[in-house]
Design a protein around this motif. Structure first.
Motif, PDB file in Angstrom:
ATOM      1  N   ASN A  55     -46.204  56.817  32.079  1.00  8.35           N
ATOM      2  CA  ASN A  55     -46.971  56.897  33.494  1.00  8.35           C
ATOM      3  C   ASN A  55     -46.808  55.604  34.275  1.00  8.35           C
ATOM      4  O   ASN A  55     -46.457  55.465  35.499  1.00  8.35           O
ATOM      5  CB  ASN A  55     -48.386  57.346  33.360  1.00  8.35           C
ATOM      6  CG  ASN A  55     -48.272  58.752  32.657  1.00  8.35           C
ATOM      7  OD1 ASN A  55     -47.174  59.691  32.918  1.00  8.35           O
ATOM      8  ND2 ASN A  55     -49.399  59.140  32.240  1.00  8.35           N
ATOM      9  N   ILE A  56     -47.014  54.393  33.389  1.00  4.43           N
ATOM     10  CA  ILE A  56     -47.090  53.280  34.177  1.00  4.43           C
ATOM     11  C   ILE A  56     -45.500  52.783  34.551  1.00  4.43           C
ATOM     12  O   ILE A  56     -45.299  52.504  35.605  1.00  4.43           O
ATOM     13  CB  ILE A  56     -47.446  52.027  33.361  1.00  4.43           C
ATOM     14  CG1 ILE A  56     -49.291  52.658  33.126  1.00  4.43           C
ATOM     15  CG2 ILE A  56     -47.650  50.564  33.848  1.00  4.43           C
ATOM     16  CD1 ILE A  56     -49.803  51.773  32.182  1.00  4.43           C
ATOM     17  N   ALA A  87     -44.493  54.827  37.454  1.00  2.00           N
ATOM     18  CA  ALA A  87     -45.053  54.348  38.714  1.00  2.00           C
ATOM     19  C   ALA A  87     -44.339  52.992  39.192  1.00  2.00           C
ATOM     20  O   ALA A  87     -44.050  52.771  40.487  1.00  2.00           O
ATOM     21  CB  ALA A  87     -46.419  53.974  38.516  1.00  2.00           C
ATOM     22  N   SER A 139     -51.625  52.499  38.496  1.00  2.00           N
ATOM     23  CA  SER A 139     -51.435  53.502  37.287  1.00  2.00           C
ATOM     24  C   SER A 139     -52.185  53.074  35.955  1.00  2.00           C
ATOM     25  O   SER A 139     -52.615  54.063  35.413  1.00  2.00           O
ATOM     26  CB  SER A 139     -49.811  53.500  37.057  1.00  2.00           C
ATOM     27  OG  SER A 139     -49.563  54.621  36.141  1.00  2.00           O
TER      28      SER A 139
END
Length: 447
Positions: free
Chosen positions: A54-55, A58, A321
């Motif tokens: 997810n990071i 982002a 994030s």
């Protein structure tokens, strides 16, 4: 593939560093097939472990939109959104966030802001910052000057700025709670003495770590200490800077360690490391509303300071994030559970240990201090390098810790920080502590 010529300016040219190819969760992997449990979150920065999709996503998505914005000319929505998220995690009445790239820059920025505000509000003689011995605030000249790591300071003494230093509280293993309070009172009295000797009209700020990390191995003061610092700062019109570069973003179980102390609100909180969980270089300072009012009133709203990469969009994407991940993964609860397991296990190990004298810390910032003779509180000679050798042996067994020395007086004192990713699993904590125990007993057989 062409032969790679070593052109790296290594941190230590006497060390052969393993080459890391990738990470997953609480583990990192080398090109030689070795696997390490990351028991120190790198430099107590990789709070969410490794390979968080997810990071990474982002950051990629932001880079594809725009990778750089100069904040002297433009801003981004992410700058505002990330600032808002950080303020929501901070103590009451903190108002604004200034971003930079690392903890050293954050602390340097805080020192400069305090100096500018004193000058602009008609108190130009206030320029001296007070730091503490056995503290660490960074490696720029300004941050190194207020820091108290004597081994890092020695080579650069001629370059350091005019500062004052006081003792940070230190508690030997035999100290009772009453002894600790007396030690805190001694240090607070020392602060008053320095202010009186130098003159409050010359003191701009004091900078403290709420829990001393790398230099004292998670030394936690009693409840009177930080309250005492706050009261003295208010009494003498001195700004209070709290360095949360290591302790921020749930490392100690709260979003910021200062929240463990009721009604202690600093003028500035500095942060770094955990804000992006190590995925990108981002740090900064959180400024109280009173200081912001002064900036707007006396300085026309202008801080005469900044960096090229202040508010970098890709780094902000990582930060925004990462903060969401702390919430979505219920990190606060995991820190509580895993730290409880580690403390219990450490106290069991201590019973059969010849060297463990102190176990301390909060959350997953845990310090273990070693002694040549813990009953007599006899410290290892610094040449022994006990903590460094402990970590080297642990690495051979597949775990990485954070060794430190000099917690007593800059030369004596050996400790290890246990600071794994905040989302570490119970299974990995068990492996980590098994390696800790094996390493300890093997070390103890050699002394």
């Amino acid at each position: 593939m062409a032969k790679i010529i070593d052109s790296v300016f290594h941190r230590d040219f006497n060390t052969n560093y393993p080459i890391i190819t990738h990470g997953e969760g609480s583990h990192v992997f080398t090109e030689d097939g070795e696997v390490y449990i990351d028991g120190s979150s790198g430099a107590v920065a990789a709070n969410l472990g490794h390979s968080n999709e997810n990071i990474a996503k982002a950051m990629y998505e932001q880079a594809m939109k725009i990778g750089f914005v100069h904040t002297m000319r433009f801003e981004t929505n992410l700058l505002h959104l990330t600032s808002q998220k950080i303020i929501e995690l901070a103590p009451k009445n903190m108002e604004s966030v200034f971003f930079c790239s690392g903890g050293s820059e954050a602390n340097e920025s805080a020192i400069k802001l305090c100096r500018q505000m004193n000058r602009d509000r008609g108190k130009a003689t206030k320029f001296i910052s007070i730091g503490r011995w056995q503290s660490y605030h960074g490696n720029t000249i300004g941050s190194l000057s207020v820091g108290g790591d004597v081994q890092r300071r020695y080579p650069y003494t001629p370059l350091l700025n005019k500062t004052e230093h006081i003792d940070a509280p230190y508690y030997p293993p035999h100290f009772s709670e009453g002894d600790k309070i007396q030690e805190d009172e001694r240090c607070l009295n020392q602060l008053r003495r320095v202010i009186n000797e130098v003159g409050a009209e010359s003191i701009s700020a004091i900078i403290v770590e709420p829990i001393v990390g790398s230099q004292q191995g998670a030394m936690v003061p009693t409840s009177i200490y930080l309250k005492g610092i706050r009261n003295i700062c208010s009494e003498f019109d001195i700004y209070m800077i709290v360095d949360e570069v290591m302790t921020g973003f749930y490392r100690t179980g709260e979003s910021f360690a200062i929240l463990h102390e009721k009604d202690v609100v600093p003028d500035i909180i500095t942060f770094g490391k955990g804000v992006t969980a190590g995925y990108a270089p981002l740090a900064g300072m959180i400024v109280h509303e009173n200081l912001m009012k002064q900036l707007k009133k006396y300085s026309n709203g202008k801080f005469l300071h900044g960096f090229t990469y202040s508010g970098h969009p890709v780094c902000l994407a990582a930060g925004y994030s990462a903060i969401a991940e702390y919430e979505n993964q219920n990190i606060k609860e995991n820190v509580k559970n895993q730290s409880s397991f580690i403390y219990k296990r450490l106290n069991e190990i201590k019973k059969n240990s010849k060297t463990i004298g102190s176990i301390r810390g909060k959350g997953l910032l845990i310090g273990v201090e070693f002694f040549e003779n813990k009953e007599e509180v006899k410290y290892f000679d610094k040449e022994m390098l006990f903590a460094a050798k402990f970590n080297s042996l642990a690495m051979k067994k597949g775990a990485v810790f954070y060794p430190g020395s000099g917690g007593l007086d800059g030369t004596k004192g050996e400790h290890i920080l246990i600071a794994p990713p905040l989302n570490i699993t119970t299974a990995d904590v068990e492996k980590l502590m098994n390696i800790f125990e094996e390493t300890l007993y093997e070390m103890e057989r050699t002394i």
